[in-house]
Design an enzyme around this catalytic site. Structure first.
Site, mmCIF file in Angstrom:
data_model
loop_
_atom_site.group_PDB
_atom_site.id
_atom_site.type_symbol
_atom_site.label_atom_id
_atom_site.label_comp_id
_atom_site.label_asym_id
_atom_site.label_seq_id
_atom_site.Cartn_x
_atom_site.Cartn_y
_atom_site.Cartn_z
ATOM 1 N N HIS A 1 54.739 21.517 -4.538
ATOM 2 C CA HIS A 1 56.159 22.557 -4.798
ATOM 3 C C HIS A 1 56.443 21.992 -6.209
ATOM 4 O O HIS A 1 57.834 22.161 -6.548
ATOM 5 C CB HIS A 1 57.309 22.184 -3.905
ATOM 6 C CG HIS A 1 56.848 22.796 -2.450
ATOM 7 N ND1 HIS A 1 56.257 22.033 -1.550
ATOM 8 C CD2 HIS A 1 56.839 23.785 -1.927
ATOM 9 C CE1 HIS A 1 56.001 22.604 -0.466
ATOM 10 N NE2 HIS A 1 56.403 23.879 -0.693
ATOM 11 N N GLY B 1 56.654 29.026 1.608
ATOM 12 C CA GLY B 1 57.047 29.469 0.180
ATOM 13 C C GLY B 1 55.723 30.108 -0.206
ATOM 14 O O GLY B 1 54.640 30.086 0.110
ATOM 15 N N HIS C 1 51.456 29.341 -3.304
ATOM 16 C CA HIS C 1 50.447 28.560 -2.964
ATOM 17 C C HIS C 1 49.030 29.492 -2.678
ATOM 18 O O HIS C 1 48.349 28.980 -1.569
ATOM 19 C CB HIS C 1 50.737 27.789 -1.566
ATOM 20 C CG HIS C 1 51.974 26.946 -1.583
ATOM 21 N ND1 HIS C 1 52.420 26.131 -2.552
ATOM 22 C CD2 HIS C 1 53.120 27.101 -0.792
ATOM 23 C CE1 HIS C 1 53.524 25.467 -2.300
ATOM 24 N NE2 HIS C 1 54.063 26.244 -1.507
#
Lengths: 205, 330
Positions: B218, B53, B56
């Protein structure tokens, strides 16, 4: 009661409608026990599905569902993308070359999809996942002659609500252990919308 | 929500364009995808692909470059990239020597990378994958999907990348990546949550005097909520948990990574660092290298993680090998 191409399109449109309407709710559910993207991802994926299928002509439900599967796989991401992608791809394979889907075909197709979801997610019933909605719906078809499609909606809704008391042992929610109890599983909620839409589209078919 | 963005739906594509424009001589985007790739691939080398995802940063695109990754695939914010994108990355970096996928242990990532491997193999490309699971906050058991992958992943990128650059085979690169995974552990904490742009509100709530121990990257809530305490106590709590798990012997050598989660001043990371080093010294461990900065963030979350990697001569020389990745230069 049989599904033709237009009923499948109707099923997808209704699924999309429910998911768009409940996008924030799904995200809230995922905020409690996951990483808060389920509503966003499902809404993006189903919107793309509708864009893909709305103006295309298909000769069989299978052809349309293949497009649905590939779109979900390539647009949803996360865990939901491969799981729903796999589910619809297997449904499409189970219904290959059939122009009309009878109740028995629905039963066999959903059973095959459920097996595929279990295999892809390495999960089983009772782990607070979408399987906890798919399993009872498949059971409903195998144990009953479905004459009233609203039974599908009722069964899926009850099953979704039942995930509230389960402790998650699979997926991101499993990190929350006991804290995962008390919330409906987001994947079971999106699966409920899809079965609720199936139920409605069968009523007119 | 206050963020420097345009449309929340476009944050990933806007970011990728920006990254490419910032390093035009080193990076390129594969058309129609969110794949960031080294402009010049080394031939005769195993390809290395990672991703996950977005949100980051600098992971994972910052680790693309000679000596580290060949390509990174950026998913939506905190959402795994999809199999078709991962497959495109595999095809783009394969020079006939096979491709190693470095995956963080999240259900979605594992499933999408699995599907991509299956697709690549059906096209005749040799693919292997390793799963990073360095986060000691969450337990491994028969009933869970196992530990999460967090900042320790960067060490895996570095070491596998350096190994691949030596001309090692796919199996050799995979082996050293797995050895790194066996020897690396991390633990994180947060002072504030983060806000996913498309969600528009914070992922959890923390009072002014509270901290969350064992958070994921997350915006997941952690395993324990406590009153905030000193840097020394925080450093000790995180490091001790890592030490308990890594089971080091007196005299062992470690590489240390003090990672900021996106909104922690370097000042605080350095304060933490000295306490971590002190605790290691107290345990008769020697520090090979210390890395302080932002390596694996969680949008604008305030907080940190501590990573320890037990090193031997092989891992030390691979850590020290040249890297031209934009966010990890050696």
């Amino acid at each position: 009661m049989k599904l033709q191409v237009n009923d499948i399109r109707n099923w997808m449109n209704l699924s999309n409608q429910l998911i768009q309407e409940n996008k924030s709710y799904l995200t809230e559910l995922d905020q409690a026990i996951g990483d808060s993207d389920h509503g966003i991802n499902m809404a993006r994926g189903f919107q793309e599905v509708i864009t893909k299928i709305q103006d295309q002509s298909y000769s069989t439900p299978s052809d349309m569902l293949k497009d649905v599967a590939m779109t979900l796989m390539s647009k949803v991401g996360g865990a939901a993308g491969p799981l729903y992608g796999t589910a619809f791809l297997i449904l499409s394979m189970a219904w290959k070359n059939k122009s009309e889907i009878q109740v028995n075909d629905i039963k066999d197709g959903l059973q095959a999809s459920l097996d595929g979801i279990k295999q892809r997610g390495k999960a089983t019933s009772g782990e607070k996942t979408m399987i906890d909605v798919w399993d009872p719906v498949v059971q409903l078809f195998s144990e009953n002659d479905i004459t009233d499609p609203s039974l599908i909606e009722e069964t899926a809704k009850q099953a979704m609500n039942n995930t509230k008391d389960l402790k998650a042992t699979k997926g991101r929610a499993s990190y929350f252990k006991e804290k995962s109890i008390g919330n409906i599983d987001p994947g079971s909620a999106s699966s409920y919308y899809i079965f609720s839409a199936l139920s409605t589209s069968l009523q007119g078919a | 929500m206050k963020k420097i963005i345009n449309n929340p739906n476009d944050v990933v594509s806007d970011m990728v364009s920006g990254m490419i424009q910032a390093f035009p001589e080193k990076l390129e985007q594969i058309d129609g995808t969110m794949i960031i790739k080294r402009k010049e691939l080394s031939s005769n080398k195993v390809g290395l692909v990672s991703g996950g995802g977005s949100g980051h940063e600098p992971a994972h695109a910052g680790y693309v470059g000679k000596g580290m990754l060949d390509a990174a695939v950026a998913g939506e914010v905190f959402t795994s990239p999809t199999p078709d994108q991962i497959l495109a990355a595999i095809k783009a970096v394969d020079t006939g020597h096979g491709v190693l996928l470095i995956v963080k242990n999240y259900t979605g990532d594992v499933m999408n990378f699995d599907m991509a491997s299956e697709l690549a193999e059906s096209e005749g490309i040799k693919v292997e994958q390793v799963i990073v699971n360095d986060d000691v906050a969450v337990e491994d058991s028969d009933f869970t999907t196992g530990r999460r992958g967090i900042a320790g992943t960067v060490f895996v990128h570095k070491i596998a990348g350096a190994m691949a650059e030596t001309g090692a085979t796919l199996n050799e690169v995979k082996e050293v990546a797995e050895k790194t995974i066996t020897h690396v552990r991390s633990m994180g904490m947060a002072l504030t949550p983060c806000t996913v742009p498309a969600a528009g509100k914070p992922s959890f709530q923390l009072e002014d005097n509270e901290m969350e121990i064992g958070i994921g990257i997350h915006g997941e809530a952690g395993i324990e909520r406590k009153p905030i305490t000193s840097a020394e106590n925080i450093a000790n709590e995180l490091t001790q948990k890592v030490l308990d798990d890594l089971q080091l012997q007196s005299g062992d050598e470690v590489a240390v990574m003090i990672n900021g989660l996106g909104a922690t001043p370097e000042m605080e990371l350095f304060i933490l660092q000295q306490h971590v080093n002190q605790l290691l010294k107290d345990n008769n461990l020697s520090v090979f290298r210390t890395y302080v900065g932002e390596f694996m963030t969680s949008l604008e979350m305030t907080g940190c993680s501590v990573t320890l990697l037990k090193v031997d001569n092989q891992l030390k020389s691979l850590l020290e090998a040249k890297s031209e990745a934009t966010a990890f230069r050696v």
